[in-house]
Scaffold this motif. Structure first.
Motif, PDB file in Angstrom:
ATOM      1  N   SER A 148       0.838  -1.204   0.000  1.00 39.11           N
ATOM      2  CA  SER A 148       0.000   0.000   0.000  1.00 39.11           C
ATOM      3  C   SER A 148       0.867   1.246   0.000  1.00 39.11           C
ATOM      4  O   SER A 148       1.966   1.266   0.573  1.00 39.11           O
ATOM      5  N   VAL A 149       0.370   2.290  -0.637  1.00 38.11           N
ATOM      6  CA  VAL A 149       1.041   3.586  -0.686  1.00 38.11           C
ATOM      7  C   VAL A 149       0.078   4.648  -0.170  1.00 38.11           C
ATOM      8  O   VAL A 149      -1.080   4.705  -0.598  1.00 38.11           O
ATOM      9  N   PHE A 150       0.559   5.487   0.769  1.00 38.38           N
ATOM     10  CA  PHE A 150      -0.223   6.608   1.278  1.00 38.38           C
ATOM     11  C   PHE A 150       0.463   7.897   0.806  1.00 38.38           C
ATOM     12  O   PHE A 150       1.464   8.333   1.385  1.00 38.38           O
ATOM     13  N   TYR A 151      -0.079   8.492  -0.237  1.00 37.50           N
ATOM     14  CA  TYR A 151       0.513   9.693  -0.842  1.00 37.50           C
ATOM     15  C   TYR A 151      -0.165  10.950  -0.283  1.00 37.50           C
ATOM     16  O   TYR A 151      -1.370  10.954  -0.010  1.00 37.50           O
ATOM     17  N   ASN A 175       5.583   3.763   3.320  1.00 34.46           N
ATOM     18  CA  ASN A 175       5.349   4.223   1.948  1.00 34.46           C
ATOM     19  C   ASN A 175       4.562   5.530   1.985  1.00 34.46           C
ATOM     20  O   ASN A 175       3.347   5.554   1.774  1.00 34.46           O
ATOM     21  N   LEU A 176       5.268   6.612   2.268  1.00 29.47           N
ATOM     22  CA  LEU A 176       4.658   7.928   2.470  1.00 29.47           C
ATOM     23  C   LEU A 176       5.301   8.967   1.562  1.00 29.47           C
ATOM     24  O   LEU A 176       5.845   9.978   2.028  1.00 29.47           O
ATOM     25  N   GLU A 415       9.247   8.843   3.657  1.00 28.11           N
ATOM     26  CA  GLU A 415       9.524   7.442   3.381  1.00 28.11           C
ATOM     27  C   GLU A 415      10.805   6.969   4.062  1.00 28.11           C
ATOM     28  O   GLU A 415      11.066   5.773   4.139  1.00 28.11           O
ATOM     29  N   LYS A 416      11.595   7.923   4.567  1.00 26.18           N
ATOM     30  CA  LYS A 416      12.867   7.576   5.219  1.00 26.18           C
ATOM     31  C   LYS A 416      12.648   7.475   6.731  1.00 26.18           C
ATOM     32  O   LYS A 416      12.427   8.487   7.405  1.00 26.18           O
ATOM     33  N   PRO A 417      12.720   6.289   7.299  1.00 27.50           N
ATOM     34  CA  PRO A 417      12.421   6.145   8.732  1.00 27.50           C
ATOM     35  C   PRO A 417      13.388   6.896   9.630  1.00 27.50           C
ATOM     36  O   PRO A 417      13.022   7.280  10.752  1.00 27.50           O
ATOM     37  N   GLU A 418      14.607   7.144   9.153  1.00 26.18           N
ATOM     38  CA  GLU A 418      15.575   7.852   9.993  1.00 26.18           C
ATOM     39  C   GLU A 418      15.181   9.309  10.239  1.00 26.18           C
ATOM     40  O   GLU A 418      15.738   9.967  11.133  1.00 26.18           O
ATOM     41  N   GLY A 438      10.645   3.335   2.975  1.00 28.94           N
ATOM     42  CA  GLY A 438       9.479   3.272   2.113  1.00 28.94           C
ATOM     43  C   GLY A 438       9.790   3.712   0.695  1.00 28.94           C
ATOM     44  O   GLY A 438      10.956   3.856   0.299  1.00 28.94           O
ATOM     45  N   LEU A 439       8.749   3.951  -0.073  1.00 32.59           N
ATOM     46  CA  LEU A 439       8.872   4.240  -1.497  1.00 32.59           C
ATOM     47  C   LEU A 439       8.813   5.737  -1.780  1.00 32.59           C
ATOM     48  O   LEU A 439       7.968   6.450  -1.234  1.00 32.59           O
TER      49      LEU A 439
END
Length: 756
Positions: A148-151, A175-176, A415-418, A438-439
């Motif tokens: 899934s992608v949440f844009y 995926n944000l 999308e970058k958890p850091e 994420g993407l």
């Protein structure tokens, strides 16, 4: 419009009566009610609502009218009296609507009811909110979370954005992507690595103190017109403005202030740029290297008195390597790649040398290149030479696009958890957040093509129209299992649906958001890292509308397992509770958020680089030595052009308000290709002729846009220009900045062919 030296041009100035006429024409076309004028009166002021257009700052002491032409158009577009309800979709199939223009789709007016797509009839049908939430939740639970992608488009408030990002991580993915992936992600990557802050270092007050402003690839007159007031004031007190842009844009040449009666009555326009250098698309690395070469030579000639050697020694790394590369770079290479003469660059550098405080301003003319990172790095190099980062009246200033696109990143849409305090979220909400990267937008598109992306939730925006390689992506879109679009108006993305598809209408920011605890306030962040409260006053376009936050909370509640810490209903009833969560998650930036949101001019969340605290790997600001002078990776070739995609004066992102690109002298059309007259003659073409543009990417795929009218225009030879998003099909998906994956829309390799 008039023709100058054989090219189409605009005779007037930016601003002036033309801007008032543009606002008036939009108001008439949208049949906005007189109440819209009261909304404009309150726009960008305390107690009013914050513009949904660009992210330019809101001053402590606003003008009588604190809106610009494009901001007014955005408000009038939202407050239209036109409605696009279920009866519209009874008359029109979704497939038939694909033949409509972007303008005509949105011109139908505000969406009024939640809708689901019915493939059998090829129409949207009305549905209930609970029905939609339960169906969406059921589909999401049935799919692997990471499919899934949440844009997010960049408009949603801080409160909605925080909950949206929280929902994604509770569901099990990062995926944000958001609209910054398509424009200023290059900024976020480059500045974070080079100075330790992903955003610009300037605040609005710096423009009252600077001695020089250097512009690179930013069109103020169309994209951030309220900026023109600060520029006018700066110029009038003696500040020098030097502009690098392939196209001579009116907003950076001359300005008539609509709020100055003497100018409106003919006192004369304010000249903005002292020097205007029409750099080749992709030539900014070379141009800035030329400036640096002059500055370094001057320091050597003047006994080391030009550079800020103390600052460099204490705060920077990489200087010696950069100085050596600048010395070794020949002027012949700089002139060839930049398209500018050594004399012109020396003159521009003279302004830099004479100034004690310099601001570097840039837009997507730097970020949207294959080597956009290096573009920004070179501008950082230039500013670091004399210590122009981290002191009043100086700094780096990326001009962001959508009104809260910077703020969304601040509160977790990443999308970058850091970039997100995942451990803190785990503590607050009692779950184990996903740690995998994420993407990005480009990676979402790749996932659509290979089938790994199965669901797409769109919090605003027009994703499918904004991305590259549209002809490849549109068929892939219909293979999705689930598509959900949260929107105020109909756009092209809504015409391509997954197997299960919902179109959910939301409140506009200018409308009253009435929840259980009363009228709600939302907040946004501007380009200067200031947080502003926004309060809508207008009656909603339909009683069926829900707020973006209420829609996100409704979907989340229907998707996720019960958790006593997830108080979706309470958060919907009182947005102040969400602001308390933001303050708890980000205490250094948002402490006492509820008590501060109404501060005049917004409250400042801080910026470490502005304080010369460099949160980089080395603990210092970084000079870098670029491995190339051209920001494009496509070499020049006979018959190959560098295409610049751009917005018109009657447009914001993919929203087309009308067909008047007044500031370029182009009226009534968008199907154009702008060319240098010498290129027109060399190609055996003629003004007014219809041609096709062919993509010339290395992958060899056929990409074509047909029936474009040749318009002679003042831009560098070998360069052509045309409108976004119509020319996006010419951009290959892998034509992007190498570091950030921002699509490279400012030097797209194309060829010209006879119209089909």
């Amino acid at each position: 419009m008039r023709e100058r030296s054989g090219t189409v041009a605009y005779e007037g100035s930016s601003g002036g009566w033309g801007s008032l006429r543009g606002i008036g024409e939009t108001m008439l076309r949208q049949a906005a009610t007189p109440a819209a004028l009261d909304t404009l009166r309150r726009q960008n002021k305390a107690g009013g609502f914050m513009c949904t257009s660009c992210a330019w700052g809101k001053p402590k002491h606003p003008h009588a009218f604190e809106f610009c032409e494009n901001g007014a158009k955005a408000t009038l577009w939202e407050l239209t009296s036109r409605r696009c309800g279920p009866d519209f979709f009874v008359r029109h199939s979704v497939t038939a609507l694909r033949g409509w223009s972007d303008h005509d789709l949105e011109h139908q007016g505000r969406l009024t009811h939640p809708m689901r797509y019915d493939a059998a009839s090829d129409r949207y049908l009305p549905c209930g909110w609970d029905e939609a939430f339960q169906a969406i939740g059921r589909e999401l639970r049935a799919l692997p979370p990471k499919s899934s992608v949440f844009y997010a488009s960049g408009r949603a408030s801080l409160e909605t954005s925080y909950l949206y990002a929280l929902f994604a991580r509770l569901h099990g993915h990062n995926n944000l992507p958001d609209s910054s992936n398509m424009c200023h992600e290059t900024t976020s990557v480059a500045l974070a690595r080079l100075i330790g802050s992903p955003v610009g270092t300037c605040v609005m007050d710096d423009f009252a103190q600077c001695d020089a402003i250097f512009f690179f690839g930013q069109n103020t007159g169309t994209n951030s017109p309220r900026f023109l007031h600060l520029l006018q004031e700066a110029v009038e007190r003696g500040c020098k403005v030097v502009t690098f842009n392939p196209i001579r844009e009116k907003g950076l040449t001359e300005f008539v202030n609509p709020q100055r009666p003497t100018q409106m009555l003919g006192a004369g326009a304010t000249r903005i740029s002292d020097q205007y250098l029409q750099v080749r698309p992709g030539g900014d690395i070379a141009a800035i290297m030329g400036l640096c070469k002059v500055v370094l030579a001057a320091d050597a000639q003047r006994g080391g008195t030009v550079l800020d050697h103390g600052f460099i020694a204490e705060h920077c790394t990489g200087f010696e390597a950069f100085r050596a590369q600048a010395a070794a770079t020949p002027w012949s290479s700089i002139e060839r790649e930049s398209g500018l003469s050594q004399a012109d660059l020396e003159a521009a550098a003279g302004v830099f040398l004479a100034a004690k405080r310099v601001i570097g301003v840039y837009g997507m003319g730097l970020t949207q290149h294959v080597h956009g990172f290096e573009n920004i790095a070179m501008l950082v190099n230039l500013l670091l030479l004399r210590g122009h980062i981290g002191r009043p009246g100086a700094g780096i200033c990326p001009v962001r696009g959508h009104s809260n696109v910077q703020g969304q990143r601040t509160v977790g849409i990443a999308e970058k958890p850091e970039l997100v305090p995942l451990d803190k979220l785990a503590e607050q909400f009692g779950f184990d957040p996903p740690r995998e990267t994420g993407l990005t937008t480009v990676e979402v598109c790749e996932g659509l093509l290979d089938g790994s992306v199965r669901a797409f939730l769109g919090l605003g925006g027009n994703f499918l129209r904004a991305i590259p390689d549209q002809a490849r992506l549109e068929p892939a879109w219909e293979r999705l299992q689930l598509t959900v679009q949260i929107a105020t108006k109909l756009n092209r993305t809504h015409l391509f649906n997954g197997r299960v598809a919902y179109l959910l209408p939301c409140l506009g920011r200018s409308e009253e958001d009435l929840q259980q605890s009363g009228p709600q306030t939302v907040t946004v962040e501007d380009s200067f890292s200031h947080i502003h409260a926004s309060l809508g006053h207008r009656r909603p376009a339909s009683p069926q509308l829900r707020s973006e936050l209420a829609i996100v909370a409704g979907i989340a509640k229907a998707t996720l397992a019960p958790n006593a810490r997830l108080r979706w209903d309470d958060w919907t009833a009182d947005y102040g509770l969400v602001r308390d969560l933001i303050a708890e998650t980000y205490p250094e930036q948002f402490a006492r958020m509820n008590a501060r949101i109404f501060e005049t001019g917004g409250f400042y969340r801080g910026n470490s680089a502005r304080e010369r605290v460099w949160q980089t790997e080395s603990g210092r600001a970084a000079f870098t030595a670029p491995a190339m002078l051209a920001a494009t990776d496509v070499p020049d070739d006979n018959g190959r052009y560098r295409l610049i995609t751009l917005r018109s004066n009657d447009q914001f992102n993919t929203t087309v308000y009308g067909y008047s690109d007044r500031l370029r002298g182009i009226e009534g059309k968008r199907d154009v290709v702008l060319m240098n007259p010498a290129d027109i003659r060399r190609a055996g073409l003629a003004a007014g002729q219809r041609v096709a543009l062919l993509g010339d990417a290395a992958d060899g795929r056929a990409r074509r846009v047909d029936a474009l009218e040749v318009v002679p225009f003042d831009l560098p030879q070998g360069s052509i220009a045309g409108y976004y998003p119509e020319l996006n099909p010419l951009i290959a998906l892998d034509h992007h900045d190498r570091e950030s994956k921002t699509p490279a829309a400012k030097a797209v390799p194309v060829r010209i062919a006879a119209a089909g």
